[in-house]
Design a protein around this motif. Structure first.
Motif, short mmCIF file in Angstrom:
data_model
loop_
_atom_site.label_atom_id
_atom_site.label_comp_id
_atom_site.label_asym_id
_atom_site.label_seq_id
_atom_site.Cartn_x
_atom_site.Cartn_y
_atom_site.Cartn_z
N MET A 137 0.72 -1.16 -0.18
CA MET A 137 -0.08 -0.22 0.11
C MET A 137 0.88 1.29 0.09
N THR A 138 0.24 2.36 -0.80
CA THR A 138 1.08 3.51 -0.76
C THR A 138 0.85 4.34 0.42
N ILE A 139 1.89 4.71 0.92
CA ILE A 139 1.66 5.82 2.15
C ILE A 139 1.57 7.13 1.38
N ILE A 140 0.57 7.86 1.67
CA ILE A 140 0.34 9.51 1.28
C ILE A 140 0.33 10.29 2.18
N ILE A 141 1.13 11.42 1.74
CA ILE A 141 1.22 12.67 2.31
C ILE A 141 0.65 13.66 1.51
N THR A 142 -0.54 14.53 2.12
CA THR A 142 -1.24 15.44 1.32
C THR A 142 -0.88 16.75 1.90
N LEU A 143 -0.41 17.72 0.83
CA LEU A 143 0.08 19.12 1.20
C LEU A 143 -0.77 20.09 0.68
N ASP A 144 -1.78 20.58 1.29
CA ASP A 144 -2.50 21.64 0.48
C ASP A 144 -2.20 23.10 1.00
N GLY A 145 -2.57 23.93 0.46
CA GLY A 145 -2.45 25.42 1.22
C GLY A 145 -2.31 26.38 -0.01
N PRO A 146 -2.64 27.74 0.27
CA PRO A 146 -2.97 28.74 -0.73
C PRO A 146 -1.79 29.00 -1.71
N THR A 147 -1.90 29.54 -2.85
CA THR A 147 -0.88 29.93 -3.96
C THR A 147 0.28 30.58 -3.00
N ALA A 148 1.42 30.07 -3.50
CA ALA A 148 2.90 30.38 -3.08
C ALA A 148 3.00 30.14 -1.48
N SER A 149 2.37 29.40 -1.05
CA SER A 149 2.74 29.06 0.44
C SER A 149 4.06 28.13 0.74
N GLY A 150 4.80 27.74 -0.52
CA GLY A 150 5.69 27.21 -0.40
C GLY A 150 5.56 25.48 -0.70
N LYS A 151 4.43 25.22 -0.95
CA LYS A 151 3.99 23.64 -1.03
C LYS A 151 4.97 23.06 -2.02
N GLY A 152 5.17 23.64 -3.17
CA GLY A 152 5.96 23.09 -4.24
C GLY A 152 7.35 22.53 -3.69
N ALA A 153 8.23 23.50 -3.20
CA ALA A 153 9.37 23.40 -2.68
C ALA A 153 9.33 22.13 -1.74
N VAL A 154 8.41 22.37 -0.65
CA VAL A 154 8.20 21.52 0.61
C VAL A 154 8.06 20.25 0.16
N ALA A 155 6.97 19.94 -0.69
CA ALA A 155 6.54 18.59 -1.30
C ALA A 155 7.96 17.90 -1.91
N ALA A 156 8.61 18.75 -2.77
CA ALA A 156 9.69 17.98 -3.49
C ALA A 156 10.74 17.61 -2.44
#
Ligand code: C5P
Length: 224
Positions: A1-20
């Motif tokens: 089973m795949t372990i999933i971490i979801t990372l949501d938030g508003p525009t430019a909250s840094g999600k992309g860099a943090v998620a990567a």
């Protein structure tokens, strides 16, 4: 089973860099769901539509067709749409703004749903977006909602755009960010809001490594 971490938030909250960074650290796959909405927006802009094009039923049908049949390949560093490398082009503010308008169309969201879920096939996935924890992966064991003040988000977006070679000015960016936040939080379908049980993290005064470390601690408290 795949372990999933979801990372949501508003525009430019840094999600992309943090998620990567999280995906890299944990050896998980990474889903940048915003890129899918941006790709549909890119097709619409290419077809001559503008942010002011009113979406009638025919437009909505066309949008969901584009969404369902996106001919896209994600490689480690690149996004290829219909054989063209659109990695940088889809990061333009005009594309993001159009994406947020398109993202309010429910049939587009439905058309992208299975494609997004299909990313959960390895040992783990970090999924970044607006509705990852609330709609796409509601059973994910680790859900994070990342926020930051609008001033710091505009600043981060400014640096991001300049680094990518786009021109930008802070006043337009703040206005753009507010407009997108408003559209994303007020839409009827899958509005931006923390998923039930999400860990809400304000990164206004945190560096990227500090934000990643906090989420890893949280992850370890649940999964390890
Ligand atoms: O995250 P990014 O800025 O690339 O997303 C572009 C737009 O796509 C957002 O402003 C939002 O309206 C939409 N989006 C969404 N649901 C997601 C990801 C992005 O509605 N899961």
């Amino acid at each position: 089973m795949t372990i999933i971490i979801t990372l949501d938030g508003p525009t430019a909250s840094g999600k992309g860099a943090v998620a990567a960074a999280l995906a890299e650290h944990l050896g998980f796959d990474y889903l940048d769901s915003g890129a899918l909405y941006r790709l549909v927006a890119w097709q619409a802009l290419h077809a001559g539509w503008t942010i002011d094009t009113p979406f009638d039923d025919e437009h909505k049908l066309q949008l969901s067709e584009w969404a369902r049949h996106l001919n896209v390949v994600f490689t480690h560093q690149h996004i290829i749409l219909n054989d063209a490398d659109v990695t940088s082009a889809i990061r333009a503010e005009a594309v993001g703004n159009m994406a947020s308008k398109i993202a309010a169309v429910s049939s587009v969201r439905t058309s992208l749903l299975q494609r997004q879920r299909g990313f959960a096939r390895g040992k783990g996935l970090v999924a970044d977006g607006r509705d990852m924890g609330s709609v796409v992966f509601p059973d994910a064991p680790v859900k994070v909602f990342l926020t930051a003040s609008s001033e710091i988000r505009a600043e981060r977006r400014y640096k991001q755009l300049i680094n990518k070679g786009f021109s930008a000015n802070m006043r337009d960016l703040v206005a753009d960010l507010n407009e997108r936040d408003e559209r994303d939080t007020k839409r009827i379908h899958a509005p931006l809001k923390p998923a039930q049980g999400a860990y809400v993290l304000d990164s206004t005064d945190l560096t990227l490594p500090q934000t990643v470390a906090k989420i890893l601690d949280y992850y370890a408290s649940i999964v390890a």
